[in-house]
Design a protein around this motif. Structure first.
Motif, PDB file in Angstrom:
ATOM      1  N   TYR A 154     -12.173   5.688 -40.524  1.00 12.06           N
ATOM      2  CA  TYR A 154     -12.405   4.259 -40.329  1.00 12.06           C
ATOM      3  C   TYR A 154     -11.921   3.501 -41.553  1.00 12.06           C
ATOM      4  O   TYR A 154     -12.569   3.505 -42.597  1.00 12.06           O
ATOM      5  CB  TYR A 154     -13.894   4.025 -40.091  1.00 12.06           C
ATOM      6  CG  TYR A 154     -14.268   2.584 -39.876  1.00 12.06           C
ATOM      7  CD1 TYR A 154     -13.757   1.884 -38.795  1.00 12.06           C
ATOM      8  CD2 TYR A 154     -15.131   1.932 -40.738  1.00 12.06           C
ATOM      9  CE1 TYR A 154     -14.096   0.564 -38.578  1.00 12.06           C
ATOM     10  CE2 TYR A 154     -15.474   0.605 -40.528  1.00 12.06           C
ATOM     11  CZ  TYR A 154     -14.953  -0.077 -39.447  1.00 12.06           C
ATOM     12  OH  TYR A 154     -15.282  -1.372 -39.251  1.00 12.06           O
ATOM     13  N   ASP A 157      -9.317  -2.173 -43.139  1.00 11.36           N
ATOM     14  CA  ASP A 157      -8.595  -2.989 -44.114  1.00 11.36           C
ATOM     15  C   ASP A 157      -7.208  -2.428 -44.385  1.00 11.36           C
ATOM     16  O   ASP A 157      -6.242  -3.177 -44.530  1.00 11.36           O
ATOM     17  CB  ASP A 157      -9.400  -3.057 -45.421  1.00 11.36           C
ATOM     18  CG  ASP A 157     -10.417  -4.185 -45.371  1.00 11.36           C
ATOM     19  OD1 ASP A 157     -10.117  -5.208 -44.721  1.00 11.36           O
ATOM     20  OD2 ASP A 157     -11.495  -4.032 -45.948  1.00 11.36           O
ATOM     21  N   SER A 259     -10.854   0.554 -50.754  1.00 11.65           N
ATOM     22  CA  SER A 259     -11.836   0.266 -49.722  1.00 11.65           C
ATOM     23  C   SER A 259     -13.242   0.413 -50.292  1.00 11.65           C
ATOM     24  O   SER A 259     -13.514   1.303 -51.090  1.00 11.65           O
ATOM     25  CB  SER A 259     -11.644   1.222 -48.550  1.00 11.65           C
ATOM     26  OG  SER A 259     -12.691   1.049 -47.634  1.00 11.65           O
ATOM     27  N   ALA A 260     -14.147  -0.492 -49.850  1.00 14.89           N
ATOM     28  CA  ALA A 260     -15.543  -0.409 -50.286  1.00 14.89           C
ATOM     29  C   ALA A 260     -16.361   0.433 -49.322  1.00 14.89           C
ATOM     30  O   ALA A 260     -17.564   0.565 -49.492  1.00 14.89           O
ATOM     31  CB  ALA A 260     -16.125  -1.806 -50.389  1.00 14.89           C
ATOM     32  N   ILE A 261     -15.701   0.994 -48.278  1.00 19.24           N
ATOM     33  CA  ILE A 261     -16.429   1.823 -47.321  1.00 19.24           C
ATOM     34  C   ILE A 261     -16.476   3.246 -47.862  1.00 19.24           C
ATOM     35  O   ILE A 261     -15.433   3.875 -48.079  1.00 19.24           O
ATOM     36  CB  ILE A 261     -15.754   1.735 -45.939  1.00 19.24           C
ATOM     37  CG1 ILE A 261     -15.988   0.342 -45.390  1.00 19.24           C
ATOM     38  CG2 ILE A 261     -16.302   2.789 -45.000  1.00 19.24           C
ATOM     39  CD1 ILE A 261     -15.286   0.047 -44.122  1.00 19.24           C
ATOM     40  N   LEU A 262     -17.686   3.723 -48.128  1.00 15.98           N
ATOM     41  CA  LEU A 262     -17.839   5.024 -48.779  1.00 15.98           C
ATOM     42  C   LEU A 262     -17.835   6.157 -47.761  1.00 15.98           C
ATOM     43  O   LEU A 262     -17.318   7.232 -48.035  1.00 15.98           O
ATOM     44  CB  LEU A 262     -19.150   5.048 -49.566  1.00 15.98           C
ATOM     45  CG  LEU A 262     -19.272   3.917 -50.599  1.00 15.98           C
ATOM     46  CD1 LEU A 262     -20.645   3.914 -51.223  1.00 15.98           C
ATOM     47  CD2 LEU A 262     -18.203   4.053 -51.670  1.00 15.98           C
ATOM     48  N   ALA A 263     -18.429   5.937 -46.599  1.00 13.08           N
ATOM     49  CA  ALA A 263     -18.479   6.995 -45.584  1.00 13.08           C
ATOM     50  C   ALA A 263     -18.589   6.346 -44.226  1.00 13.08           C
ATOM     51  O   ALA A 263     -19.161   5.274 -44.084  1.00 13.08           O
ATOM     52  CB  ALA A 263     -19.679   7.904 -45.841  1.00 13.08           C
ATOM     53  N   ALA A 264     -18.017   6.972 -43.228  1.00 11.23           N
ATOM     54  CA  ALA A 264     -18.145   6.497 -41.851  1.00 11.23           C
ATOM     55  C   ALA A 264     -18.228   7.712 -40.951  1.00 11.23           C
ATOM     56  O   ALA A 264     -17.416   8.626 -41.065  1.00 11.23           O
ATOM     57  CB  ALA A 264     -16.957   5.626 -41.465  1.00 11.23           C
ATOM     58  N   GLU A 265     -19.217   7.711 -40.087  1.00 12.55           N
ATOM     59  CA  GLU A 265     -19.439   8.877 -39.237  1.00 12.55           C
ATOM     60  C   GLU A 265     -19.657   8.376 -37.818  1.00 12.55           C
ATOM     61  O   GLU A 265     -20.465   7.468 -37.595  1.00 12.55           O
ATOM     62  CB  GLU A 265     -20.683   9.617 -39.747  1.00 12.55           C
ATOM     63  CG  GLU A 265     -21.170  10.719 -38.863  1.00 12.55           C
ATOM     64  CD  GLU A 265     -22.645  11.017 -39.118  1.00 12.55           C
ATOM     65  OE1 GLU A 265     -23.162  11.913 -38.462  1.00 12.55           O
ATOM     66  OE2 GLU A 265     -23.266  10.337 -39.942  1.00 12.55           O
TER      67      GLU A 265
ATOM     68  N   THR B 113     -16.817  -6.959 -48.161  1.00 15.74           N
ATOM     69  CA  THR B 113     -16.280  -6.147 -47.073  1.00 15.74           C
ATOM     70  C   THR B 113     -16.865  -6.638 -45.757  1.00 15.74           C
ATOM     71  O   THR B 113     -18.072  -6.862 -45.676  1.00 15.74           O
ATOM     72  CB  THR B 113     -16.698  -4.680 -47.263  1.00 15.74           C
ATOM     73  OG1 THR B 113     -16.460  -4.330 -48.612  1.00 15.74           O
ATOM     74  CG2 THR B 113     -15.936  -3.759 -46.346  1.00 15.74           C
ATOM     75  N   ARG B 142     -21.255   4.051 -34.829  1.00 20.05           N
ATOM     76  CA  ARG B 142     -20.645   4.562 -36.050  1.00 20.05           C
ATOM     77  C   ARG B 142     -21.572   4.206 -37.202  1.00 20.05           C
ATOM     78  O   ARG B 142     -22.029   3.078 -37.303  1.00 20.05           O
ATOM     79  CB  ARG B 142     -19.274   3.940 -36.263  1.00 20.05           C
ATOM     80  CG  ARG B 142     -18.522   4.558 -37.401  1.00 20.05           C
ATOM     81  CD  ARG B 142     -17.256   3.808 -37.738  1.00 20.05           C
ATOM     82  NE  ARG B 142     -16.170   4.022 -36.804  1.00 20.05           N
ATOM     83  CZ  ARG B 142     -15.482   3.041 -36.231  1.00 20.05           C
ATOM     84  NH1 ARG B 142     -15.780   1.792 -36.460  1.00 20.05           N
ATOM     85  NH2 ARG B 142     -14.504   3.306 -35.412  1.00 20.05           N
ATOM     86  N   ARG B 143     -21.897   5.192 -38.020  1.00 18.83           N
ATOM     87  CA  ARG B 143     -22.742   4.928 -39.177  1.00 18.83           C
ATOM     88  C   ARG B 143     -21.834   4.766 -40.389  1.00 18.83           C
ATOM     89  O   ARG B 143     -21.022   5.643 -40.677  1.00 18.83           O
ATOM     90  CB  ARG B 143     -23.725   6.085 -39.384  1.00 18.83           C
ATOM     91  CG  ARG B 143     -24.851   5.725 -40.314  1.00 18.83           C
ATOM     92  CD  ARG B 143     -25.927   6.786 -40.319  1.00 18.83           C
ATOM     93  NE  ARG B 143     -26.609   6.899 -39.034  1.00 18.83           N
ATOM     94  CZ  ARG B 143     -26.941   8.049 -38.479  1.00 18.83           C
ATOM     95  NH1 ARG B 143     -26.652   9.178 -39.074  1.00 18.83           N
ATOM     96  NH2 ARG B 143     -27.562   8.072 -37.330  1.00 18.83           N
ATOM     97  N   VAL B 144     -21.923   3.623 -41.030  1.00 17.73           N
ATOM     98  CA  VAL B 144     -21.018   3.299 -42.132  1.00 17.73           C
ATOM     99  C   VAL B 144     -21.841   3.077 -43.388  1.00 17.73           C
ATOM    100  O   VAL B 144     -22.857   2.383 -43.357  1.00 17.73           O
ATOM    101  CB  VAL B 144     -20.198   2.023 -41.807  1.00 17.73           C
ATOM    102  CG1 VAL B 144     -19.307   1.658 -42.971  1.00 17.73           C
ATOM    103  CG2 VAL B 144     -19.386   2.213 -40.553  1.00 17.73           C
ATOM    104  N   VAL B 145     -21.419   3.698 -44.471  1.00 18.54           N
ATOM    105  CA  VAL B 145     -22.031   3.454 -45.777  1.00 18.54           C
ATOM    106  C   VAL B 145     -21.013   2.663 -46.590  1.00 18.54           C
ATOM    107  O   VAL B 145     -19.863   3.089 -46.723  1.00 18.54           O
ATOM    108  CB  VAL B 145     -22.376   4.774 -46.485  1.00 18.54           C
ATOM    109  CG1 VAL B 145     -23.027   4.491 -47.822  1.00 18.54           C
ATOM    110  CG2 VAL B 145     -23.290   5.616 -45.620  1.00 18.54           C
ATOM    111  N   ALA B 146     -21.423   1.491 -47.085  1.00 19.86           N
ATOM    112  CA  ALA B 146     -20.469   0.632 -47.792  1.00 19.86           C
ATOM    113  C   ALA B 146     -21.104   0.091 -49.054  1.00 19.86           C
ATOM    114  O   ALA B 146     -22.319  -0.021 -49.161  1.00 19.86           O
ATOM    115  CB  ALA B 146     -20.021  -0.513 -46.891  1.00 19.86           C
ATOM    116  N   ARG B 147     -20.234  -0.256 -49.990  1.00 19.30           N
ATOM    117  CA  ARG B 147     -20.695  -0.834 -51.242  1.00 19.30           C
ATOM    118  C   ARG B 147     -20.925  -2.325 -51.035  1.00 19.30           C
ATOM    119  O   ARG B 147     -20.190  -2.976 -50.310  1.00 19.30           O
ATOM    120  CB  ARG B 147     -19.625  -0.580 -52.323  1.00 19.30           C
ATOM    121  CG  ARG B 147     -20.192  -0.403 -53.713  1.00 19.30           C
ATOM    122  CD  ARG B 147     -19.105  -0.040 -54.715  1.00 19.30           C
ATOM    123  NE  ARG B 147     -18.519   1.266 -54.501  1.00 19.30           N
ATOM    124  CZ  ARG B 147     -17.217   1.482 -54.357  1.00 19.30           C
ATOM    125  NH1 ARG B 147     -16.380   0.493 -54.376  1.00 19.30           N
ATOM    126  NH2 ARG B 147     -16.763   2.707 -54.202  1.00 19.30           N
TER     127      ARG B 147
END
Lengths: 399, 261
Positions: A154, A157, A259-265, B113, B142-147
């Protein structure tokens, strides 16, 4: 879209009979291009069933001659179109960004190509900007394809940045996105990134103007085609012409932004909790099912969302939310498994959007059997335990 | 976690009167789970969004703007000063151009973001991080972890808005902010001609152009050429079950049998 304009003078001149001293016209010949003339007597004669003592008519027979496309009088015997249309040097490019969910073109994606072809006209080319490779882009109407390189997973951006740089590199005249959760999001990211205005949710497309609703659908805005467009679903017919070349257009890879998205599952849908309107696979019971415990076990074993016909919901055997049909839920599922459902027209309307239908019913002549891609003429009550047994046997054979 | 909820002057879908959009009421509920939230509205007057006070906000900041003015510079100026970690917004407005661009333009101005279509949000396991759940088509997520900072837009499948509470609505305050928004050069707008909306018929999938009413009914109920493809009359139940499973696997809705691949 618009009907070709008639030229009465040319039509009359074409109907003129040569060689006569005074002007004579065969005006009847003009009708040959239009709707064929019906002969009710001949049709009735064709419908008559032989051998019966009293008059019997078989209405399935029309008795009309098979409609052959009448050759156009204006351009007689046009040469057959080439198999694949090749556009060597298009004057400009119109880009399409299909969603390609699960790697396939959805009907909405195909409509984008129809709109792009309208905007490209005869001189322009249509380029598909796809994240993944797709073999069917040529038949859908793409002259060129370009593969957007980007990180896996994912990263909207990065995709938006790739599209924005492609816009500048290929000097795209228009970029068309679908107004879906994914496509609409991408379009807005590109619009903000490129500083271009976005003409969103377009409902009518012509070469000269676009139309979109605004102010909560109280007004419609009409404007010359903008550079960035999102297209509403079912507003434009898909491209229906001959397949196109879909030649690969090499692209310079662009640097992906941080990207500021660290993880997407991704979490797959739980069929038991999914609302019926969103479900991908629906297992539905009708009046032919009496053992609802087994039915629920079948739905759970197959991983389908349970649905029901109106009869079961009215009887209180299934919850009202499970009702499929015109007065219940209209499905958008990929597959519909109908157990003991004959298929009333109101029920079939709810199933109209389903791509595949499997029917189990005792009546060979039921409408659902006719609709189904796989039809089983058998009692659903005996097929359901067999399904559970078969699934258990497969699992047992593996263990 | 500081949260700002963007409020817009919406319209009731049936009566057409001014009302708080449902998505923004849902956003207030999501915001309550994250931390202290303030509302933010830019527009000619704040009466329309006062309903948000009864839905759980205690304070709304109102930036006075002329009707039809671009709200993004003013909102960006306020948000830059307040520096919230999370900005929650609906999908799109209902009174202006309705392009849905405001959250994206704000995120660009704030360096945040955008995560669209959120149904749940909670603080992440470490500070400066948020964990959100995004709704996808066909019931997936969708599970998203963001800063942080992030701008979230709310999906209709998010939890129901909390009930309207009259006392809370009376107690809440609307504070008027005077913002000298920098006159940013407006993005080249599209010259449009407007007239009242006329609904057009939706294109019917699969219906032949110029077909009869019977053809259109057939297309509407889905009886296409695929009909009669495969009919099994009175098969053994076991044989029928095998055929059904094989068909479901062929179209890809059922996983292949264990041990097959």
């Amino acid at each position: 879209m618009t009907r070709a304009r008639r030229d009465p003078r040319a039509e009359r001149a074409a109907a003129a009979l040569p060689g006569a001293a005074r002007a004579r016209f065969d005006l009847f010949a003009r009708c040959a291009g239009g709707r064929p003339r019906r002969d009710p007597r001949m049709e009735a004669a064709a419908q008559r069933v032989d051998g019966a003592a009293r008059l019997r008519l078989d209405r399935a027979q029309t008795g009309r001659p098979a409609a052959a496309p009448a050759p156009s009088r204006a351009e007689p015997a046009a040469p057959p179109a080439p198999k694949t249309i090749v556009m060597a040097a298009p004057a400009f490019l119109v880009a399409v960004v299909p969603d390609l969910a699960a790697g396939r073109l959805s009907p909405h994606d195909r409509q984008l190509f129809g709109a792009a072809r309208t905007l490209a006209g005869a001189d322009g080319g249509v380029i598909a900007l796809a994240g993944a490779e797709g073999a069917e882009l040529g038949p859908a109407g793409a002259d060129r394809t370009a593969r957007l390189a980007g990180p896996e997973g994912y990263a909207p951006d990065a995709r938006a940045a790739a599209i924005a740089s492609t816009m500048a590199a290929l000097n795209l005249r228009h970029v068309i996105f679908p107004e879906t959760p994914d496509g609409g999001d991408l379009a807005r990211r590109v619009a903000v990134l490129a500083g271009e205005p976005l003409f969103a949710d377009v409902e009518m497309v012509s070469a000269a103007a676009l139309m979109r609703p605004a102010q909560g659908r109280r007004v419609e805005q009409r404007a010359a085609p903008a550079r960035l467009i999102t297209l509403a679903a079912d507003a434009v017919a898909p491209y229906a012409g001959a397949p196109r070349e879909a030649r690969d257009e090499p692209l310079e890879p662009s640097a992906a932004p941080a990207s500021a998205i660290l993880a997407a599952e991704r979490i797959p849908a739980d069929p038991a909790r999914t609302p019926l309107a969103l479900a991908d696979f629906v297992v539905s019971a009708g009046n032919g099912v009496t053992d609802l415990e087994t039915f629920r076990a079948v739905a759970a074993a197959l991983g389908g969302t349970p649905g029901a016909s109106r009869v079961l919901c009215d009887a209180g055997l299934m919850p009202r939310e499970a009702q499929v049909g015109a007065s219940g839920t209209v499905l958008s599922a990929t597959c519909y498994l109908a157990l003991g459902i004959a298929g009333a027209p109101q029920h079939l309307q709810g199933v109209a959007g389903c791509e595949h239908v499997v029917a189990v019913n005792t009546d060979l002549h039921a409408a659902m059997i006719e609709r189904a891609g796989l039809a089983i003429v058998q009692d659903a009550q005996v097929v359901m335990p067999a399904l559970i047994e078969e699934l258990a046997r497969e699992r047992g054979a593996f263990a | 976690m500081k949260v700002a909820v963007l409020l817009s002057a919406g319209r009731h879908p049936v009566s057409g009167r001014g009302a708080l959009p449902r998505l923004e009421a849902q956003a207030i509920r999501l915001a309550a789970a994250l931390g202290s939230a303030r509302g933010l509205h830019a527009g000619p007057d704040a009466d329309v969004v006062a309903e948000a006070l009864g839905r759980g906000l205690s304070q709304i900041d109102h930036v006075a703007l002329a009707a039809g003015a671009d709200p993004v510079p003013a909102l960006a100026a306020v948000l830059r000063a307040a520096a919230p970690d999370v900005v929650l917004a609906g999908r799109r407005g209902q009174g202006g151009d309705d392009t849905g661009l405001v959250p994206y333009a704000l995120a660009r101005a704030l360096g945040a973001t955008v995560i669209p279509d959120v149904v749940a949000a909670r603080p992440g396991s470490e500070p400066g991080v948020i964990e959100v759940e995004q709704a996808l088509p066909k019931g997936a997520a969708r599970r998203v972890v963001a800063r942080l900072p992030v701008v979230l837009t709310v999906h209709p499948a998010a939890p129901e808005p909390s009930a309207f509470a009259f006392g809370q609505a009376r107690r809440g305050r609307i504070e008027r902010l005077d913002v000298a928004a920098p006159a940013e050069p407006a993005a080249a707008a599209i010259a449009v001609a407007e007239k009242s909306y006329r609904p057009r018929p939706k294109m019917m999938r699969g219906a032949p152009a110029g077909g009869s009413a019977a053809d259109r009914l057939k297309a509407a109920t889905g009886g296409g050429e695929a009909a009669q493809a495969n009919v099994m009359v009175s098969p053994e139940p076991r044989e029928a079950a095998r055929a059904i499973l094989a068909y479901l696997r062929q179209i890809g809705v059922l996983a292949p049998p264990p041990g097959a691949g």
